[in-house]
Design an enzyme around this catalytic site. Structure first.
Site, PDB file in Angstrom:
ATOM      1  N   GLU A  91      44.900  58.141  48.803  1.00 42.85           N
ATOM      2  CA  GLU A  91      45.758  58.564  47.107  1.00 42.85           C
ATOM      3  C   GLU A  91      45.324  58.054  46.037  1.00 42.85           C
ATOM      4  O   GLU A  91      44.177  57.146  46.004  1.00 42.85           O
ATOM      5  CB  GLU A  91      46.970  56.723  47.303  1.00 42.85           C
ATOM      6  N   CYS A 111      41.272  48.736  53.083  1.00 38.81           N
ATOM      7  CA  CYS A 111      39.937  48.439  53.071  1.00 38.81           C
ATOM      8  C   CYS A 111      40.294  46.877  53.782  1.00 38.81           C
ATOM      9  O   CYS A 111      41.016  46.461  54.608  1.00 38.81           O
ATOM     10  CB  CYS A 111      40.860  47.397  51.550  1.00 38.81           C
ATOM     11  N   CYS A 115      43.176  41.420  50.721  1.00 43.19           N
ATOM     12  CA  CYS A 115      44.218  40.397  49.349  1.00 43.19           C
ATOM     13  C   CYS A 115      45.610  40.193  49.508  1.00 43.19           C
ATOM     14  O   CYS A 115      46.518  41.262  50.560  1.00 43.19           O
ATOM     15  CB  CYS A 115      43.655  41.266  48.527  1.00 43.19           C
ATOM     16  N   CYS A 118      47.836  42.741  48.074  1.00 43.38           N
ATOM     17  CA  CYS A 118      48.003  44.339  47.967  1.00 43.38           C
ATOM     18  C   CYS A 118      48.350  45.063  48.965  1.00 43.38           C
ATOM     19  O   CYS A 118      47.841  44.695  50.242  1.00 43.38           O
ATOM     20  CB  CYS A 118      46.458  44.797  48.651  1.00 43.38           C
ATOM     21  N   GLY A 161      40.316  50.474  48.616  1.00 45.64           N
ATOM     22  CA  GLY A 161      39.122  50.168  48.851  1.00 45.64           C
ATOM     23  C   GLY A 161      38.623  49.193  48.049  1.00 45.64           C
ATOM     24  O   GLY A 161      38.505  48.868  47.349  1.00 45.64           O
ATOM     25  N   GLU A 162      37.708  48.677  48.792  1.00 42.20           N
ATOM     26  CA  GLU A 162      36.362  47.511  47.606  1.00 42.20           C
ATOM     27  C   GLU A 162      35.348  48.511  47.420  1.00 42.20           C
ATOM     28  O   GLU A 162      34.175  48.423  48.519  1.00 42.20           O
ATOM     29  CB  GLU A 162      35.784  46.751  48.510  1.00 42.20           C
ATOM     30  N   SER A 193      36.104  47.980  39.958  1.00 44.88           N
ATOM     31  CA  SER A 193      36.745  46.620  39.843  1.00 44.88           C
ATOM     32  C   SER A 193      36.262  46.576  41.524  1.00 44.88           C
ATOM     33  O   SER A 193      35.935  47.305  42.710  1.00 44.88           O
ATOM     34  CB  SER A 193      38.271  47.380  40.283  1.00 44.88           C
ATOM     35  N   HIS A 218      42.174  36.546  39.800  1.00 42.16           N
ATOM     36  CA  HIS A 218      43.312  35.954  40.292  1.00 42.16           C
ATOM     37  C   HIS A 218      43.524  34.653  40.066  1.00 42.16           C
ATOM     38  O   HIS A 218      44.769  34.435  40.017  1.00 42.16           O
ATOM     39  CB  HIS A 218      43.723  36.776  41.084  1.00 42.16           C
ATOM     40  N   ASN A 292      52.872  43.393  41.110  1.00 41.19           N
ATOM     41  CA  ASN A 292      54.031  44.320  41.352  1.00 41.19           C
ATOM     42  C   ASN A 292      54.277  43.835  42.726  1.00 41.19           C
ATOM     43  O   ASN A 292      53.609  43.986  43.363  1.00 41.19           O
ATOM     44  CB  ASN A 292      52.624  45.853  41.431  1.00 41.19           C
ATOM     45  N   CYS A 335      49.079  49.863  44.162  1.00 43.34           N
ATOM     46  CA  CYS A 335      47.784  50.080  44.924  1.00 43.34           C
ATOM     47  C   CYS A 335      48.743  50.274  46.364  1.00 43.34           C
ATOM     48  O   CYS A 335      48.913  49.094  47.464  1.00 43.34           O
ATOM     49  CB  CYS A 335      47.336  49.034  45.720  1.00 43.34           C
TER      50      CYS A 335
HETATM   51  N1  SAH Z   1      39.105  46.463  45.157  1.00 45.72           N
HETATM   52  C1  SAH Z   1      39.026  46.348  44.341  1.00 45.72           C
HETATM   53  C2  SAH Z   1      39.474  47.118  43.254  1.00 45.72           C
HETATM   54  C3  SAH Z   1      40.876  47.432  44.332  1.00 45.72           C
HETATM   55  S1  SAH Z   1      42.701  47.166  43.552  1.00 45.72           S
HETATM   56  C4  SAH Z   1      39.346  45.363  43.900  1.00 45.72           C
HETATM   57  O1  SAH Z   1      39.385  44.207  44.607  1.00 45.72           O
HETATM   58  O2  SAH Z   1      39.336  44.762  42.385  1.00 45.72           O
HETATM   59  C5  SAH Z   1      42.278  47.370  41.518  1.00 45.72           C
HETATM   60  C6  SAH Z   1      43.230  45.835  41.041  1.00 45.72           C
HETATM   61  O3  SAH Z   1      44.809  46.003  41.453  1.00 45.72           O
HETATM   62  C7  SAH Z   1      42.613  44.619  42.097  1.00 45.72           C
HETATM   63  O4  SAH Z   1      42.428  43.747  40.286  1.00 45.72           O
HETATM   64  C8  SAH Z   1      43.669  43.855  42.828  1.00 45.72           C
HETATM   65  O5  SAH Z   1      43.633  42.770  42.662  1.00 45.72           O
HETATM   66  C9  SAH Z   1      45.258  44.668  42.018  1.00 45.72           C
HETATM   67  N2  SAH Z   1      46.121  44.408  42.248  1.00 45.72           N
HETATM   68  C10 SAH Z   1      46.463  44.542  44.556  1.00 45.72           C
HETATM   69  N3  SAH Z   1      47.369  45.091  44.802  1.00 45.72           N
HETATM   70  C11 SAH Z   1      48.454  44.389  43.865  1.00 45.72           C
HETATM   71  C12 SAH Z   1      49.920  44.311  43.090  1.00 45.72           C
HETATM   72  N4  SAH Z   1      50.350  44.420  44.307  1.00 45.72           N
HETATM   73  N5  SAH Z   1      49.728  43.860  42.158  1.00 45.72           N
HETATM   74  C13 SAH Z   1      49.435  43.463  41.018  1.00 45.72           C
HETATM   75  N6  SAH Z   1      47.801  43.874  41.518  1.00 45.72           N
HETATM   76  C14 SAH Z   1      47.279  44.071  42.708  1.00 45.72           C
END
Ligand code: SAH
Length: 349
Positions: A91, A111, A115, A118, A161-162, A193, A218, A292, A335
């Site tokens: 997406e 991914c 986390c 996510c 993805g990372e 990111s 975070h 979120n 995400c």
């Molecule tokens: N893998 C990379 C990029 C993808 S996510 C990374 O971890 O940075 C992009 C950002 O959105 C990251 O900072 C991630 O931690 C954050 N993110 C993911 N899910 C989220 C959610 N439910 N609420 C807020 N931020 C979120």
């Protein structure tokens, strides 16, 4: 035979590929121009029909097709569901800002970073995307936006993805997206990111690309970080901050720290104080993101007042910070949520 993805090739590689099919030296230029416009092989009408037929047997132009499109009624954000040649779904999000359109790009199907908040990681990593599948998202969206006189202006590698877990393909994508023969987008308009893979962050600093590095921090310390990011068990915050410092030194660019505010976990004022203390002297900006909420996880955002208080506390400690505007709230902008819903619907017809 698996077909080659022409968008994964540099202009020199494309010329080599085409030489076997047609000796004319200008073919690579012609095909390159079509690729940049998101055309299919059938649409490359200045090629001889026989060449198009042979090419179509061996290659695909853009491996990414837009399968669904959802437009937010609130803020003009568009959420896209793309399909890949093997049927996998990824997406993307297009956000409209006053300075132009920003595309949020995926780098892997799923991914494996795990986390806690996510949705992209709930079923692990399926596979890496190729460079052409990343560039394909850009040209497909450019083509879609063209009818409104718009184009992709900024790119953030913040979809599923990372990116640094798919290092080589991501580096190739960055060079392709910047190349004049393709989309010619300045790397100053690109943000990458990462959740904080420090060996790759250090390697990335040495690439010498003017990309903005965003780091998903975070947390103000390792104990809190480990509650949210499993990767914190592999790399300490000290290590992440020192890799960030190397990036600033190597590129001269400030880094962005992303900080998702999670109720009861990381958003008290003492956390803001500790964060400010840790970031002191580092050229950076903090992006606060009220969590979120994801249906599958029992984590929630703090109140608006708590978000404001956290922001003000950082500012009082002279840390540059902003709260990220929430976009596309009515179309599952966050995400991994859209792909997940579609996959679930496939399972329960
Ligand atoms: N893998 C990379 C990029 C993808 S996510 C990374 O971890 O940075 C992009 C950002 O959105 C990251 O900072 C991630 O931690 C954050 N993110 C993911 N899910 C989220 C959610 N439910 N609420 C807020 N931020 C979120």
């Amino acid at each position: 035979m698996e077909r080659a993805q022409l968008l994964s090739l540099t202009q020199a590689e494309l010329a080599g590929f085409l030489r076997d099919l047609d000796p004319a030296p200008f073919r690579a230029k012609q095909v390159g121009q079509w690729l940049a416009r998101g055309a299919s092989i059938e649409e490359m009408t200045n090629l001889p029909a026989a060449l198009r037929a042979r090419l179509a047997e061996r290659a695909v132009a853009n491996p990414v097709s837009i399968r669904e499109r959802f437009c937010s009624k609130i803020d003009d954000t568009q959420k896209l569901l793309y399909e890949l040649p093997d049927g996998n779904l990824i997406e993307g999000v297009v956000m409209r800002y006053h300075y132009g359109d920003t595309l949020c790009l995926s780098t892997q199907v799923g991914c494996r970073m795990g986390c806690r908040f996510c949705a992209s990681t709930l079923n692990g990593r399926v596979r890496d995307l190729t460079a052409g599948e990343m560039l394909g998202q850009v040209v497909a969206v450019d083509r879609m936006l063209a009818s409104d006189g718009r184009k992709v202006h900024n790119i953030v590698l913040m979809g599923s993805g990372e990116p640094l877990d798919n290092y080589e393909n991501t580096m190739k994508f960055l060079r392709l997206v910047n190349s004049p023969e393709r989309t010619n987008i300045s790397l100053r308009n690109v943000s990458l990111s990462t959740c904080g893979l420090t060996p790759q962050m250090r390697a990335f600093a040495k690439e010498g690309l003017p990309v903005t590095l965003s780091i998903s921090l975070h947390a103000p310390n390792d104990a809190v970080r480990k509650r949210l990011l499993p990767v914190a068990n592999a790399y300490s915050m000290e290590d992440v901050l020192s890799a960030a410092r190397e990036y600033v030194d190597a590129t001269g660019r400030r880094v962005i720290f992303e900080y998702a505010l999670v109720k009861g976990v990381n958003c008290e004022l003492r956390h803001a104080d500790e964060l400010a203390q840790r970031l002191r002297g580092l050229r950076c900006h903090v992006n606060l993101i009220p969590l979120n909420a994801v249906r599958e996880r029992d984590l929630h955002p703090p109140t608006r007042a708590d978000v404001e208080a956290f922001l003000r506390r950082l500012e009082a400690r002279r840390i540059s910070a902003t709260v990220r505007r929430e976009m596309g709230a009515d179309i599952e902008g966050a995400c991994g949520q859209l792909r997940r819903r579609v996959l679930e619907q496939r399972r329960e017809p």
